[in-house]
Every structure is written in structure tokens, then in C-alpha cells.
Write a protein that holds these residues in place. Structure first.
Motif, mmCIF file in Angstrom:
data_model
loop_
_atom_site.group_PDB
_atom_site.id
_atom_site.type_symbol
_atom_site.label_atom_id
_atom_site.label_comp_id
_atom_site.label_asym_id
_atom_site.label_seq_id
_atom_site.Cartn_x
_atom_site.Cartn_y
_atom_site.Cartn_z
ATOM 1 N N SER A 1 4.668 1.498 -4.496
ATOM 2 C CA SER A 1 4.239 2.424 -3.447
ATOM 3 C C SER A 1 2.930 1.905 -2.863
ATOM 4 N N ALA A 2 2.613 2.410 -1.685
ATOM 5 C CA ALA A 2 1.334 2.040 -1.080
ATOM 6 C C ALA A 2 0.186 2.642 -1.881
ATOM 7 N N SER A 3 0.410 3.821 -2.461
ATOM 8 C CA SER A 3 -0.636 4.428 -3.300
ATOM 9 C C SER A 3 -1.038 3.449 -4.402
ATOM 10 N N TYR B 1 -5.950 9.217 4.589
ATOM 11 C CA TYR B 1 -5.066 9.381 3.439
ATOM 12 C C TYR B 1 -4.653 7.982 3.011
ATOM 13 N N HIS B 2 -4.881 7.670 1.753
ATOM 14 C CA HIS B 2 -4.491 6.342 1.260
ATOM 15 C C HIS B 2 -3.604 6.470 0.031
ATOM 16 N N GLY B 3 -3.031 7.659 -0.171
ATOM 17 C CA GLY B 3 -2.144 7.836 -1.309
ATOM 18 C C GLY B 3 -2.720 8.796 -2.316
ATOM 19 N N ASP C 1 7.891 10.223 6.974
ATOM 20 C CA ASP C 1 6.505 9.796 6.979
ATOM 21 C C ASP C 1 6.402 8.261 7.070
ATOM 22 N N TRP D 1 6.105 17.540 -2.051
ATOM 23 C CA TRP D 1 5.993 17.414 -0.598
ATOM 24 C C TRP D 1 7.234 17.941 0.115
ATOM 25 N N GLU E 1 -7.949 2.466 7.339
ATOM 26 C CA GLU E 1 -6.869 2.093 8.258
ATOM 27 C C GLU E 1 -7.540 1.527 9.505
ATOM 28 N N LYS F 1 5.789 1.584 2.191
ATOM 29 C CA LYS F 1 6.772 2.343 2.966
ATOM 30 C C LYS F 1 7.861 1.467 3.577
ATOM 31 N N THR G 1 -0.368 0.569 5.836
ATOM 32 C CA THR G 1 0.887 1.211 5.430
ATOM 33 C C THR G 1 1.601 1.847 6.626
ATOM 34 N N HIS G 2 0.837 2.537 7.453
ATOM 35 C CA HIS G 2 1.427 3.179 8.640
ATOM 36 C C HIS G 2 1.322 2.292 9.876
ATOM 37 N N ASP H 1 -5.810 -0.858 5.054
ATOM 38 C CA ASP H 1 -4.547 -0.225 4.671
ATOM 39 C C ASP H 1 -3.677 -0.115 5.928
ATOM 40 N N ASN I 1 -3.561 9.582 9.881
ATOM 41 C CA ASN I 1 -3.193 10.769 9.108
ATOM 42 C C ASN I 1 -3.925 12.018 9.563
ATOM 43 N N ASN J 1 -2.979 0.487 -3.193
ATOM 44 C CA ASN J 1 -4.394 0.819 -2.974
ATOM 45 C C ASN J 1 -5.144 0.959 -4.294
#
Ligand SMILES: Cc1ncc(COP(=O)(O)O)c(C=O)c1O
Length: 460
Positions: free
Chosen positions: A138-140, A166-168, A84, A49, A223, A283, A258-259, A256, A228, A143
Motif C-alpha cells: 500500500s502507499a501507506s 493525507y499520506h495513509g 479513491d 471506510w 504531495e 494505488k 500516490t494520487h 508522495d 486530499n 510512506n
């Protein structure tokens, strides 16, 4: 009405190339680094990334404090991306730095719980109202574990998610609906993963009903506000209906945040009194260290306890856990972050700054007669190149432009501002203050003036 289709892509590319040349001239040490690092790492970076997010912008970070970081050439950037949203506590808050260094000196991991773990659970329960918690890195992986639990809980395999999500980086959420059917979004996934996933548009309750009535879906993962693909809000009643349908059909609901939790204290789970079976996080709640967590209902907790035989061959425990999950140093960092930085009062303060950011972006658009839409989500803003707010991913894709964003980012980097990728708008960390909002808005105004002056966007 100028929208994405009225952008002059050639003009945007000219601006971008001009700005990138200037950026390269200001970053000779970074360029030298990349000439050597390309021999040691694909594309010269330790994570793919770091190259794919920033095409043409080869910058090596040196240090960060609060809302700013510097590169190894000494250029300073106001951080409007927070990696992010993983660095929303800001760079190096002293309170977290002290907790982490003390914990490290006294042992960073034991594969045993520390007292901090229980304190973190209590802090999370206070804000998100889920009674029990588990941790990952991680959030990935939060999930991934949520999906595995859902499979065991329901005896079903499939996962339903929404277009633009996007969930990871997990197989089950990297498929996308295309005109030819469901396909894998990226390479390296097993081809048959498309048989285990379902993707439908957000805000389409009829599609949810049809999918869930098959009784083949283990969980819906969503979410509460999509983040995303720009910011997409659920329509009135949509999340309630989603919850009702998952209950009727015996499907688990994984929310989710995460964000979205960065936008409001307790996320939308608290704000809208959502009742997920599993709530996933990650995150920035880790205070700047790798972090993932999921909250669960009492029922899910019982299921985990029933399915948790010791790790022996052929046992039937749920496939959860990892060597360093829930480690002592993560728990110390999360405890300090939650209790000292991410307080309810701090969310209120940053939320107001976020409103000022969105208002400023909106004013710049009006000043130059651009009938585009401003995104608003607590600490975060951004714009859609459309006159109305998108309801789903297809509409959002039509209102976002990567070439526009790439040119804007190069322009802003030369003015000391680090912008996020095109699907995200600028966001504020808990270290930002009003003066940083003003700094961003002044540069944004200059950017909009430039593109209008250069006829990059036709306004008549
Ligand atoms: C909503 C959401 N969930 C999960 C993730 C995965 O987070 P991580 O990369 O930290 O595992 C992301 C990453 O952007 C995300 O946006």
C-alpha cells in the motif's frame, strides 16, 4: 458572492433524504445484505471506510467492467471515483486479468523475486527517473518505510507534513494542527506522536524555513499538488525552495505521488523535474491489486544496503519489509498495467478528457451564474465553493461542503453515477471515454439546476 456560507443546509438535507429514500427503494437486496452483515462486521462492512465514506448509502457491489460497476440489485453506476484513485486502470482490463490469472496458476508468491519485479522497476524508472525501487502492499506502508529510512539516514525523528494532507494510515501523518496546538486526527494513536510530528500550512515557505532550521526534522513528506482537500497547487517556486531548504538543512524530501501520478505520465516529479530523495507511489499502479512502491536515489539505495543485515535478534537493519511485499502476482499485475494500460499516450488521452470534464463543470457554473471555481488536475476535476483557488487547507476547508457533497452524491447515484467523497472531485479512469464525460456533465447540469431552482444556494 455565494459561497459555502450561502448554502441552505436544511434544503440540502431535504434533497439528500429524498434521494436516499429513492436509492433505498432501488436496492432491496443490498439492504437485506446489510441487515445480516451488521451481525458479522462492525457497521456491516469489511473496512471502516466502506461505511464512513458513504453514510446512508448502503450498497453492495457485484461486478465491474471498464468505467462501470453494478450492485447486487442490478443498478449500474458510472464510476467517477475509482475507489479513491486505486482503480484508475478501470475494472477488469483483459490484459491485466490475463497476466494475473496466468501468474496465479503458476504460483503467486515465493518470497523470492520474479523476473517481473525487475521489469516493473525499469518501467517505473522510465517514467519517474528514480534509479532504484522497493515495493510494499500500500502507499501507506511505502510512506511508513520512507519515514523509517529518513530517520536512519538523518539520525532525527520528526516528520514534517502540510495541513490538509493525507499520506495513509500511519501515526506520523495523522496529526493535525488545531487552535490548541498539534493533536491526533483520529483515535488510537499514541498521545506522544504529536512530539514527533510537525504540521505547517502549504505554500508558506517561511514556516518551512523555521521548522527545518531546528535541524530536528528527518523528512518532509509532501504531495507536489495537494489532492486530499480538493486540489491545491503549489505557488511558483515553492517546491524548488522547499527542495533547496531540505538540502541545506540535511532533511530528506519524500514526494508522495500516490494520487498525482494519475494526472500526468511520470507524475509531477517528471513534469516539474522535482528531485525527491524518496518518491512514494501506490494505488492504481498495481493495476487493481493492492500496491505500494517507493523510488530512491543512489545514496538512499546505498544506505539501505549498508543497513540490511539478515533478520536476527538485536540486529540493526532498518525495519522494512513484509511477508507478501513485492509478491509475484503484484509484480505481474503492475507490469501489465504499466506497459499496456498506463502508457504515455493513454495519459494524454485521459488528460484531454479531464480538461473536457473541467470545462463542462465550469460551463454549468457559468450557466447558472454561480461564481465558483473549477478544480483541474489531469484526469480529475471538481469544484470549490469559492471565487478563487485556495492556497492552503484552511482556505480549501472554507470552500468545500460535506452536506453539499452528500446531497449531490445521493442525487447522482440515483442517476447512475458514483461520486467520490467531498474532499475529492470526480475523476476519470483509463477506461473512460468522451461519452462518459458527457453522461457525467448532463447529470451535473441537472444537479446544479435543481439546487438553484430550490434556492439551496442564494445567488443574489
Ligand atoms: C497522497 C496519498 N498517499 C498515500 C495514501 C495511502 O494509500 P493507501 O490507502 O493505499 O495506503 C493515500 C490514500 O488516499 C493518499 O491520498
Amino acid at each position: 458572492m455565494p459561497g459555502k456560507s450561502e448554502l441552505d443546509l436544511a434544503a440540502l438535507d431535504r434533497i439528500r433524504k429524498h434521494e436516499l429514500a429513492e436509492l433505498r427503494a432501488r436496492t432491496p437486496r443490498s439492504r437485506n445484505y446489510f441487515s445480516r452483515s451488521r451481525l458479522a462486521m462492525p457497521d456491516g462492512v469489511p473496512c471502516s471506510w466502506m461505511a464512513s465514506f458513504y453514510p446512508g448509502m448502503e450498497i453492495v457491489a457485484d461486478r465491474g467492467k471498464g468505467a462501470y460497476f453494478t450492485d447486487i440489485d442490478g443498478n449500474r453506476y458510472l464510476d467517477m471515483s475509482q475507489c479513491d484513485l486505486s482503480m484508475s486502470c478501470g475494472f477488469g482490463p483483459d490484459i491485466i486479468a490475463n497476466a494475473v490469472s496466468e501468474r496465479f496458476r503458476n504460483g503467486s508468491h515465493f518470497l523470492l523475486p520474479t523476473e517481473d519485479a525487475l521489469a516493473v522497476c525499469q518501467l517505473l524508472t522510465e517514467r519517474f527517473a528514480m534509479p532504484a525501487w522497493r515495493f510494499t502492499l500500500s502507499a501507506s506502508s511505502a510512506n511508513l518505510e520512507a519515514i523509517r529510512i529518513a530517520r536512519v539516514f538523518t539520525g532525527r525523528d520528526k516528520v514534517l507534513s502540510f495541513g490538509g494532507k493525507y499520506h495513509g494510515h500511519i501515526d506520523e501523518t495523522l496529526t493535525v494542527a488545531s487552535p490548541t496546538g498539534l493533536v491526533t486526527d483520529q483515535k488510537g494513536l499514541p498521545r506522544d506522536i504529536v512530539n514527533r510530528t510537525v504540521e505547517i500550512p502549504f505554500n508558506d515557505i517561511v514556516a518551512v524555513k523555521e521548522a527545518l532550521e531546528t535541524r530536528g526534522i528527518a523528512c518532509v513528506i509532501a504531495e507536489p499538488v495537494m489532492t486530499n482537500i480538493g486540489v491545491i497547487y503549489p505557488e511558483d517556486g515553492y517546491l524548488n525552495e522547499l527542495r533547496a531548504l531540505t538540502r541545506i538543512t540535511g532533511t530528506l524530501l519524500v514526494i508522495d505521488e500516490t494520487h498525482t501520478q494519475v494526472a500526468h505520465y511520470g507524475g509531477f516529479t517528471r513534469r516539474w523535474a522535482l528531485e525527491p530523495d524518496i518518491l512514494t507511489l501506490g494505488k492504481s499502479l498495481g493495476g487493481g491489486l493492492p500496491f505500494g512502491a517507493y523510488g530512491m536515489t543512489e545514496q538512499i539505495k546505498d544506505a539501505l544496503e549498508r543497513n540490511a543485515e539478515p533478520r536476527v535478534k538485536y540486529c540493526q537493519a532498518i525495519a522494512l519489509g513484509g511477508t507478501t511485499y513485492g509478491n509475484a502476482i503484484n509484480m505481474a499485475a503492475a507490469r501489465a498495467a504499466l506497459s499496456e494500460v498506463l502508457t504515455e499516450e493513454a495519459y494524454r488521452r485521459v488528460g484531454k478528457l479531464g480538461d473536457a470534464l473541467a470545462d463542462g463543470i465550469c460551463s454549468a457554473l457559468r450557466k447558472f451564474d454561480l461564481p465558483w471555481t473549477t478544480q483541474r488536475l489531469g484526469n480529475r476535476s471538481g469544484l470549490f465553493l469559492s471565487a478563487t483557488q485556495p492556497r492552503n487547507a484552511a482556505e480549501a476547508q472554507g470552500a468545500l461542503s460535506k452536506p453539499f457533497n452528500l446531497a449531490q452524491r445521493a442525487f447522482m447515484a440515483n442517476r447512475g453515477i458514483w461520486e467520490p467523497i467531498y474532499i475529492h472531485g470526480p475523476s476519470l479512469s483509463f477506461a473512460h471515454e468522451f461519452k462518459e464525460v458527457l453522461t457525467y456533465l448532463a447529470a451535473f447540469d441537472e444537479w446544479i439546476a435543481l439546487i438553484v431552482k430550490n434556492d439551496t444556494v442564494r445567488t443574489s
